[in-house]
Design an enzyme around this catalytic site. Structure first.
Site, PDB file in Angstrom:
ATOM      1  N   ASP A 240       0.836  -1.194   0.000  1.00 50.11           N
ATOM      2  CA  ASP A 240       0.000   0.000   0.000  1.00 50.11           C
ATOM      3  C   ASP A 240       0.873   1.246   0.000  1.00 50.11           C
ATOM      4  O   ASP A 240       2.028   1.221   0.448  1.00 50.11           O
ATOM      5  CB  ASP A 240      -0.903   0.020   1.238  1.00 50.11           C
ATOM      6  N   LYS A 241       0.310   2.344  -0.460  1.00 56.61           N
ATOM      7  CA  LYS A 241       1.059   3.604  -0.541  1.00 56.61           C
ATOM      8  C   LYS A 241       1.710   3.962   0.794  1.00 56.61           C
ATOM      9  O   LYS A 241       2.893   4.319   0.856  1.00 56.61           O
ATOM     10  CB  LYS A 241       0.127   4.734  -0.989  1.00 56.61           C
TER      11      LYS A 241
END
Length: 324
Positions: free
Chosen positions: A134-135
């Site tokens: 995930d970012k």
């Protein structure tokens, strides 16, 4: 690569997926990019049937970096590199690959800027990407330089011989080491979130408490499946939240914590060319380490995050408390 079909009336995407040991989505990407010919003619549908004696030619095209949309003016630490793969320590708040909603440079943009030759099994927009983070999550990732390596690592990801161990700083400690097996799907009330739902996809995670403090607790996690936001959703389901994770319920004063304190710490796999069993750790980023050092002694932290000890502990997790 040239392959001759042996079975009658079999879908070509299924046949090639089994033959090349890659996913059907990756086969469809190869078809979309004009990389597959059936009896010297371009293939345009994965549902085409192959018959005994049909000749299939698969051409793995090289990734062309000039198609990248954004200028990647940042650096990513490289932990290891050889002719087949790269192991990196992804910074937090870096998107792995592009999407219609992404309006910023990605890890794929950076790889292109650096001129790496990368695999194209997942399409040019995801060149080299075997697995993602995930970012907001930092930590270790392996990137494939060629399609043979990509296919081999994807197979290991599928059969669980490749894996990662994560570290997270949470608001509350775990009562016991536990394995959570609860299905995850779309949250019906928030399109940005996932949730525990009866008709979701199977999801299994193991969690181990490492250090405990009234305000911050260090835990380790291992995934047995790879669902979006899996660690965050499973922890939220037992009322535990990762510091900085406002999406799943963590509350902080004045937004002092700027990202989700989740770090992919250790990665292990078998090298596709040498068959050597390899493992790598991604050093903690300063924001993550700063919180830990404000709560715990460095010697104690180093002792608890010894990767060999963590790997050994998770290999025995079948006997832990089970939550379903």
């Amino acid at each position: 690569m040239v392959v001759e079909a042996l079975n009658e009336n079999e879908r070509i995407d299924i046949f090639l997926s089994l033959k090349l040991k890659i996913s059907r989505n990756q086969i469809l990407n190869l078809i979309k990019n004009g990389c597959i010919k059936l009896n010297s003619k371009d293939l345009n549908k994965g549902s085409m049937k192959v018959n005994s004696g049909d000749v299939i030619k698969v051409e793995f095209k090289k990734f062309e970096s000039e198609n990248l949309e954004f200028e990647a003016d940042f650096e990513v630490p490289i932990i290891y590199e050889d002719s087949d793969l790269i192991v990196i320590n992804k910074p937090a708040n870096l998107v792995v690959h592009g999407a219609p909603s992404v309006k910023e440079p990605t890890l794929v943009d950076w790889l292109g800027k650096k001129g790496f030759l990368l695999s194209t099994l997942s399409g040019e927009g995801r060149a080299g990407i075997v697995h993602r983070l995930d970012k907001g999550t930092s930590g270790v990732m392996v990137v494939a330089k060629n399609n043979r390596t990509h296919a081999a690592l994807s197979a290991q990801l599928s059969d669980k011989s490749m894996g990662r161990i994560y570290l997270a700083i949470t608001d509350l400690p775990l009562k016991d080491a536990c394995v959570i097996e609860r299905k995850i799907g779309r949250n019906p009330n928030n399109r940005l979130k996932k949730a525990i739902v009866k008709d979701g996809r199977e999801a299994k995670s193991a969690f181990l408490n490492l250090l405990q403090n009234p305000n911050a607790n260090l835990i380790a996690a291992k995934l047995f499946t790879g669902r979006t936001h899996q660690i965050r959703v499973h922890l939220a389901s037992i009322n535990r939240h990762i510091l900085g994770d406002t999406l799943y319920g963590f509350k902080s004063e004045n937004d002092k914590i700027k990202r989700v304190m989740l770090h992919a710490y250790g990665l292990y796999f078998k090298h596709p060319s040498t068959d050597e069993h390899m493992s790598f750790i991604a050093p903690l980023w300063s924001d993550f380490e700063e919180i830990l050092l404000s709560k715990f002694d460095k010697g104690m932290i180093d002792e608890k995050i010894d990767f060999k000890e963590l790997f050994s502990a998770f290999s025995r997790c079948d006997g832990w408390m089970y939550i379903s």
